[in-house]
Write an enzyme that holds these catalytic residues in place. Structure first.
Site, PDB file in Angstrom:
ATOM      1  N   HIS A   1      94.611  14.479 121.597  1.00  0.00           N
ATOM      2  CA  HIS A   1      93.798  15.435 122.352  1.00  0.00           C
ATOM      3  C   HIS A   1      92.740  16.056 121.455  1.00  0.00           C
ATOM      4  O   HIS A   1      91.557  16.109 121.798  1.00  0.00           O
ATOM      5  CB  HIS A   1      94.680  16.538 122.942  1.00  0.00           C
ATOM      6  CG  HIS A   1      95.458  16.114 124.150  1.00  0.00           C
ATOM      7  ND1 HIS A   1      96.669  15.472 124.075  1.00  0.00           N
ATOM      8  CD2 HIS A   1      95.195  16.250 125.472  1.00  0.00           C
ATOM      9  CE1 HIS A   1      97.117  15.233 125.299  1.00  0.00           C
ATOM     10  NE2 HIS A   1      96.246  15.689 126.168  1.00  0.00           N
TER      11      HIS A   1
ATOM     12  N   HIS B   1      88.883  19.838 128.165  1.00  0.00           N
ATOM     13  CA  HIS B   1      90.316  20.133 128.275  1.00  0.00           C
ATOM     14  C   HIS B   1      90.861  20.745 126.986  1.00  0.00           C
ATOM     15  O   HIS B   1      91.767  21.573 127.016  1.00  0.00           O
ATOM     16  CB  HIS B   1      91.063  18.843 128.600  1.00  0.00           C
ATOM     17  CG  HIS B   1      92.551  18.941 128.656  1.00  0.00           C
ATOM     18  ND1 HIS B   1      93.217  19.983 129.272  1.00  0.00           N
ATOM     19  CD2 HIS B   1      93.523  18.109 128.179  1.00  0.00           C
ATOM     20  CE1 HIS B   1      94.521  19.786 129.170  1.00  0.00           C
ATOM     21  NE2 HIS B   1      94.737  18.677 128.505  1.00  0.00           N
TER      22      HIS B   1
HETATM   23 MN    MN Z   1      96.025  15.722 130.788  1.00  0.00          MN
END
Ligand code: MN
Length: 257
Positions: A207, A79
């Protein structure tokens, strides 16, 4: 008795409870909303194909439209740009999808400050009380945010400076990714990073660090307040989307009474 027979017996008798930690999927399910020119994910939507009518006389079914990152969902390493060579969501190891969960409760702090950030010292204090983070397991970040889940404005909690939702400091994100044995990090908010994380240096540390370390994210969890600090087993069921960066997931927890 075999281990699995004992598990079945325990769930039947109620000694082990099966909890659903999933946000129901519907058009009103909160999603992340990014400012232009950034692209946004699709709201969950049902498109009727037939309902016992001329298009399908004996059957009801729909197409679904959804982003990969809609509702309760799994973030795969690929991602994020830091994990671009990492696993996609179809490649999630079964030992990541089923594993022990540690739950750290920061509800009180978040009540006082919606921009609250989890720091290394908070996790160290949790470990001093409950033992080390589970090897190959999940750290779930309890914030009380799920209580806002049916009110999109309260869930996003945005003003002119952007969203204000709890997250993780840069230092703590780096430490969780690089120096702890967890396989993933789960939150009640719309994403694993704080609402203000676009302004952090570096931006979106959760992230960036977790995916860069081939670790996984779980968002929009509900019912985390029903889990003990240790001892629950998480069962994460994303769709095996080949090449997918994430997937809506049904997330269950086994909790011993
Ligand atoms: Mn997500």
């Amino acid at each position: 008795m075999s281990v699995l027979s004992a598990v079945v017996e325990a769930t039947r008798s109620g000694r082990v409870e099966i909890l659903d930690l999933t946000t129901p999927l519907q058009e009103s399910t909160p999603i992340l909303e990014l400012p232009p020119p950034l692209a946004n994910t699709h709201r969950f939507e049902l498109e009727l194909l037939s309902r016992y009518d001329e298009k399908g006389p004996a059957w009801y079914w729909n197409d679904i439209h959804t982003g990969e990152h809609t509702g309760t969902h799994l973030d795969a390493p690929v991602h994020w740009i830091t994990g671009r060579d990492g696993l996609d969501v179809s490649q999630a190891p079964m030992t990541t999808l089923v594993g022990p969960a540690a739950v750290i409760d920061m509800t009180g702090e978040v009540e006082k400050d919606a921009d609250f950030l989890l720091e290394i010292e908070h996790v160290r204090a949790w470990e001093a009380e409950h033992g080390p983070l589970p090897d190959g397991g999940w750290l779930l970040y309890r914030t009380g945010w799920a209580a806002r889940g049916d009110d999109a404005a309260a869930f996003a909690n945005a003003d002119e400076s952007g969203p204000h939702t709890p997250g993780v400091s840069v230092e703590c994100a780096r430490w969780l990714a690089r120096d702890t044995p967890i396989t993933g990090f789960g939150v009640e908010t719309v994403g694993t990073d704080a609402g203000a994380a676009h302004s952090f240096e570096p931006a979106f540390p959760c992230h960036s660090e977790l995916m860069g370390a081939n670790k996984w994210g779980l968002t929009s969890l509900r019912g985390v307040d029903r889990l003990p600090p240790t001892g629950a087993v998480l069962i994460v069921c994303p769709l095996p989307i080949v090449g997918g960066s994430g997937s809506p997931a049904r997330v269950l927890a086994l909790v011993e009474k």
